[in-house]
Structure formats: C-alpha cells, structure tokens
Scaffold this motif. Sequence first.
Motif, mmCIF file in Angstrom:
data_model
loop_
_atom_site.group_PDB
_atom_site.id
_atom_site.type_symbol
_atom_site.label_atom_id
_atom_site.label_comp_id
_atom_site.label_asym_id
_atom_site.label_seq_id
_atom_site.Cartn_x
_atom_site.Cartn_y
_atom_site.Cartn_z
ATOM 1 N N LYS A 52 0.695 -1.081 0.075
ATOM 2 C CA LYS A 52 -0.228 -0.070 0.015
ATOM 3 C C LYS A 52 0.980 1.391 -0.148
ATOM 4 C CE LYS A 52 -4.274 -1.692 1.734
ATOM 5 N NZ LYS A 52 -4.833 -2.055 3.084
ATOM 6 N N LEU A 53 2.003 1.159 0.427
ATOM 7 C CA LEU A 53 2.879 2.272 0.480
ATOM 8 C C LEU A 53 3.526 2.616 -0.782
ATOM 9 C CD1 LEU A 53 4.170 1.535 4.029
ATOM 10 C CD2 LEU A 53 2.554 3.201 3.465
ATOM 11 N N THR A 106 3.450 6.046 -3.106
ATOM 12 C CA THR A 106 4.042 6.987 -2.485
ATOM 13 C C THR A 106 5.567 6.917 -2.495
ATOM 14 O OG1 THR A 106 2.303 7.553 -1.137
ATOM 15 C CG2 THR A 106 4.329 8.222 -0.644
ATOM 16 N N TYR A 132 6.903 7.451 -6.184
ATOM 17 C CA TYR A 132 6.623 8.980 -6.681
ATOM 18 C C TYR A 132 7.353 9.838 -5.694
ATOM 19 C CZ TYR A 132 3.784 7.506 -10.572
ATOM 20 O OH TYR A 132 3.562 6.969 -11.875
ATOM 21 N N ILE A 133 8.388 9.443 -4.994
ATOM 22 C CA ILE A 133 9.466 10.077 -4.411
ATOM 23 C C ILE A 133 10.646 9.662 -4.919
ATOM 24 C CG2 ILE A 133 10.609 10.766 -2.219
ATOM 25 C CD1 ILE A 133 7.979 10.339 -0.676
ATOM 26 N N TYR A 156 11.395 13.107 3.124
ATOM 27 C CA TYR A 156 10.786 12.560 1.783
ATOM 28 C C TYR A 156 11.920 11.206 1.406
ATOM 29 C CZ TYR A 156 7.271 16.028 1.764
ATOM 30 O OH TYR A 156 6.050 16.933 2.179
ATOM 31 N N ARG A 183 13.236 8.764 4.050
ATOM 32 C CA ARG A 183 12.128 7.962 4.655
ATOM 33 C C ARG A 183 11.731 6.963 3.455
ATOM 34 N NH1 ARG A 183 7.993 7.757 8.678
ATOM 35 N NH2 ARG A 183 9.447 8.946 9.834
ATOM 36 N N ALA A 184 11.549 7.504 2.252
ATOM 37 C CA ALA A 184 11.048 6.819 1.095
ATOM 38 C C ALA A 184 12.163 5.525 0.793
ATOM 39 C CB ALA A 184 11.056 7.508 -0.136
ATOM 40 N N GLN A 185 13.407 5.863 1.049
ATOM 41 C CA GLN A 185 14.398 4.631 1.017
ATOM 42 C C GLN A 185 14.238 3.780 2.011
ATOM 43 O OE1 GLN A 185 18.051 5.496 -1.051
ATOM 44 N NE2 GLN A 185 18.066 7.232 -0.247
ATOM 45 N N VAL A 221 11.391 2.711 3.596
ATOM 46 C CA VAL A 221 9.968 2.065 3.174
ATOM 47 C C VAL A 221 10.484 1.302 2.229
ATOM 48 C CG1 VAL A 221 7.710 2.334 2.404
ATOM 49 C CG2 VAL A 221 8.462 4.107 4.032
ATOM 50 N N ARG A 222 11.199 1.716 1.106
ATOM 51 C CA ARG A 222 11.979 0.645 0.233
ATOM 52 C C ARG A 222 12.484 -0.470 1.004
ATOM 53 N NH1 ARG A 222 15.686 1.960 -5.053
ATOM 54 N NH2 ARG A 222 15.222 0.281 -6.182
ATOM 55 N N MET A 267 -3.173 11.774 -11.345
ATOM 56 C CA MET A 267 -3.074 10.971 -9.834
ATOM 57 C C MET A 267 -3.799 9.469 -9.907
ATOM 58 S SD MET A 267 -1.551 11.582 -7.165
ATOM 59 C CE MET A 267 -1.134 10.034 -6.437
ATOM 60 N N LYS A 315 -1.576 7.479 -11.844
ATOM 61 C CA LYS A 315 -0.394 6.957 -11.160
ATOM 62 C C LYS A 315 -0.550 5.793 -10.021
ATOM 63 C CE LYS A 315 2.363 11.350 -11.078
ATOM 64 N NZ LYS A 315 1.510 12.091 -12.003
ATOM 65 N N PHE A 328 1.555 11.779 -0.204
ATOM 66 C CA PHE A 328 2.712 11.202 0.329
ATOM 67 C C PHE A 328 2.690 11.302 1.800
ATOM 68 C CE2 PHE A 328 5.769 13.328 -3.332
ATOM 69 C CZ PHE A 328 5.274 12.212 -4.110
ATOM 70 N N ILE A 356 3.409 7.799 4.243
ATOM 71 C CA ILE A 356 4.693 7.301 4.612
ATOM 72 C C ILE A 356 5.169 8.039 5.917
ATOM 73 C CG2 ILE A 356 5.377 6.099 2.697
ATOM 74 C CD1 ILE A 356 7.608 8.233 2.449
ATOM 75 N N LYS A 390 17.324 1.807 1.662
ATOM 76 C CA LYS A 390 17.726 0.943 0.515
ATOM 77 C C LYS A 390 17.867 1.706 -0.677
ATOM 78 C CE LYS A 390 15.942 -3.034 -1.982
ATOM 79 N NZ LYS A 390 17.468 -3.874 -2.226
#
Lengths: 484, 100
Positions: free
Chosen positions: A301-302, A305, A308-309, A372, A375-377, A379-380, A417, A420, B42, B45, B56
């Motif tokens: 689900k994440l 987002t 797209y970062i 952004y 944090r996105a990394q 979550v990755r 959107m 996306k 966004f 998250i 990562k």
Amino acid sequence: MVCQLTATELADKLRKREVSVREALDECLARIRRVDPDYSAFLHVSEEAAIVEAASAQKLIDDGEGGPLTGVPLAVKDNMCTSGLPTTCSSKILEGFVPPYDATAIAQARSAGLVIVGKTNLDEFAMGTSTENSAFFPTRNPWNPDLSPGGSSGGSAVAVAAEMTQLSLGSDTGGSIRQPASLCGIVGFKPTYGRVSRYGLIAFGSSLDQIGPFARTVEDAALMSSVLSGHDPLDSTSQKDSQIDVTGLKKGSLKGLKVALPKEFHSDSIEPGVREALDFAIDALKKEGVEFTEVSLPSIKLGVTTYYIIAPAEASSNLARFDGVRYGPRVEAGTDHIGMVSATRGRLFGHEVKLRIMVGTYALSAGYYDAYYHRAQQVRRLMADEFERTFKDFDLVMGPTSPCVAFPLDSEDLDQMALKLMDYCTIPANMGGFPSISIPCGLSNGLPVGMLLNGPVNGDERLLQTAHAIERALPHGHKRPPMP
Amino acid sequence: MMVPMSISLDEVRHVARLARLELDDAELMTFQGELNALLGHFEDIQSIDTAGLDPKPHAVALKNVWALDVPGKTLQREDALRNAPASKAGLFIVPTIIEE
C-alpha cells in the motif's frame, strides 16, 4: 503469413530456409505500413538500415552461425540509444538526436542477428502509464483504437500485439513493460535488476530502470531475455554471471508449486472483471496442483508514494543533462548561460516531465530530504524485506498486473493521480529489484487481463520456467485482437 | 520531522529555479496545485515507524565495482559534437558564463 508466427516459429522457418530474412522483413514492413496508421506505435521506421541488417542476418544463417532469434524483426522503445537511428524519448528536447553509439542491449540484439525495424512511442522519458504523455502523438490499443495501450512502453507493446513485429524491447521503472503488456494481451518481462545492462538506456530512475522484452509467448520472451542479458563492464550496476539461461525453460512443473496471493493486490480498487478473470485462471491452476495461500504484505500500500518520491528524485538528477549544450535543440533566451538552459528545459520538456523534476528537486532539497527521500528509501527496505521473506516460503507472488483493463484515451475520469495509482501491483518488483512477468490470463468485457508473476532476486530462470508452464495450463491465454 | 502541509508559490518558484526550469506565472500556479496534491498523497509514509530501517538506495546492492585504469575505445570528437546545437573549433559553444 509471417507476421502471425511467434519469434520461435519464424526463426525456425528462417533456419530451414522456408523463408528468407528479407522476405520476413518485407512482410513486417508491409504490415507496419498497413496497420500502423491506425495505432501509431512507431515514431521512426528504419527501413534502409533494416534491409542492410537483414542481409547480415541471412549471411549468419547461411554460414550456419545463426542463433535462436537470428533474422527476427525487432522494435525498440525510443529511449534506448541506437547508433545511426533517431532516439527521442518522445520528447522535444531530444528531437533530431542521433546517438553515436548503441546501448549494450541493442548491440547484443544486433550481434544475435535480430533486425531492428524502428523505434517506438512512449510517454515522454518513460513517465506515464498511457503513452499519452508522448510529445508527438498517443499510441492506440489494437483491441480498440479508442483505448490506451498503457505505458510507458505503449508503442513497443502495440508493435507486438498488432503483429507488426514478433518481439520488441521496453524499459520498466514502475511497470512500464508489464502494464502495457497486460492491457494489450501479450507477455512482458522485467528481469532482475542488473541482469540486463542499462548502458545506453536513457536514464529515468537509475535504481529502478530495467530493460526487458515484449513477446506473444513466454518462450519468445525468454529467448529475447537471454540475448539481452549478461555482464557489462560499461554499467557498474550490472551483475556478474547475469546471463539468463533458458535451456531448462520447458522443464517447469505446476504440481506442488507454492503461490502467495497478497490480499493487498486484491484491494477494492481492482475491477470486478479483472478479479473474475484472475480467479478463473487461479481455479484452472489449482486443478494442475498449484497451491495458493493468501498472505498479507502491508507495504504494498505504500508502494505508490515511495515510488513517486524515489523515481522523481532520481529523474530530477538524471534529466539535468538535458541543457541545450550537447544534444537536442537549444532555445536562445537572454544572454547568459542559465537563462538559455532554463528556457530550453522550460519550453521543451512536457508538463508531466517538468512536474516530476519539480517533485524530485523538492524532495531532495535542503530541509525536506529526511522527510521524503530518506524515509522513502527506508520504506523501500521494508517492502523489499517483506517480499524477500515471502519468497522463502513461496515460489511466486501473484496478482493482477493492472487493476483495470485498457481505459479510454483522453479519459476525463482519469486524472494524472488516478493514472499513477494504477501502478501499485507492478511497483514492488522495481523497489526490490526482483524479476516480474505479466502473461495474458483472460478477457474482461472483451479486453485482455494480465496475470503478474513475481519471483525472488535472480530467480529469472525459474520464474520464466514457471510462467511457461502456467501459460500452457491457462484455458484463456493469448488471443489476437480483433484487427485487420 | 514535520512536513509542510502545503507549498507556497514562492517555494514553487524557488524549486523551479533550482531545477533550471523557466516557468511562467500560470505554470507556476498549476504546479503549485499539483505539487500540493502529490504531497498530500505522500503523507501515508510519514506515519510509518521507520526506526532502525536501513535506507535501501539500490535494487540489488553491489560492492566495490572496480575498473582497470587503462585507455579504452572512446567517441571521436566529431561524433561527440555532431548532435550539439552549437560547436566551433572542436568545442561546445555556450552563452557567456563569466564576463571578462
């Protein structure tokens, strides 16, 4: 009729001299001339160069040096550098650019004797899911020309689906091979990151981008992947021993195969017809002895987002090279350098590309990096770990490729959107780097539905083998679009 | 860290300048709306507990990729210049950067 043959069948006829490479090419070019005005898959058809390549391929066959795909026509997404052929990324900022070198994947296809017939349309710089973001024209779906073929590799998907070529190349950053394959009713494969060199693929999101094939059968896709793959010292992210070995392709078995079905793939946003087609295919596979288990992978689900970062952040850096100095047109404005660069980029990039550059620049800018990009990394990592754990207990993670079938061009119901959000099933494979393939599994309201099969990192051979077995077991697999 | 609920027109102008994108006022306002819509999406998250998670940065991590420091095949100068919008005497031509 050459055009309806699979690549494997055509290569076989070429080897047996039942057809010459030139005859096959001429039929392919004739078909492009006849049907492409309806679909607009190609930006550029390279007839003259193809005739020369066809002669070289014929010589390879005549000398007994041909490989499994020698002489087969190939269409190439226009974001891969092709020496001597225009390469635009469907952008005005690269109009007129003729690369002085071949991408490694292209060089390998040429040396295997494939004949490049042209460059195909895409969403500008591969940013989109409908091929409507091309700066030149939209591509149309052969199942219904009022519908989108998906994207971003829409042109390459249509070249194969409309039987203009047996094979084509796409690139996949968040689903750009698999989603159009699904919407056009063909096979699309994204290999493990690092198995196919990215050298000469014009970079969008460098940590996500991967080149892969479109084909009408898993076998054709596997053979093409084998040609494309292998270690390349020119790409420092290329893996050692990365050649995809397809010798065991037909030895897959479905009995006892353990498949995970993440419930997050089957969310409310999936169309009922897609769900029905997939459930029908799952029932058919159960009869063959496949064991399905519902699992939960909440990080799915994440994905949108996170994507797209990360992808715009990487794109904002990669696209800095388009500055009106080394290639492409220049917009003369003001007297200083920054004025010229800003005017060139501001006027020649399309809207979606500028939006993503803005998003990426913002996400990387001072003060927001931690909230952004960092944090996105993280979550990755969470997503990759979740899938990795699942692959310890299961052979495959399965779902729909796209939550919907092909949608109308210029749809007023779909804003940027909504387009996306469609990527949520395909994004995890780019985040985790693992191989992922879409195969046709049925129709919904007369339009193709794709089944997405994901395997563990570097499990490409096993995934292709399993996909081949599944393809054979599905009662409603590949079908021809209703076209001339 | 707190993330802004919305981005102002001045911030959009600043980001466009950083990104070397010349945008007119109408475009800046369009991008302001679109950026705010995306930033809204966004938020999902921001509530995730990421403590202890290693970022990562790559799909498949590799370590220590070395290349031998030997001359290889490179593009010829005329091939490298062929696509340039302006070149002269074997060089790329750009507008003046530093005044004399």
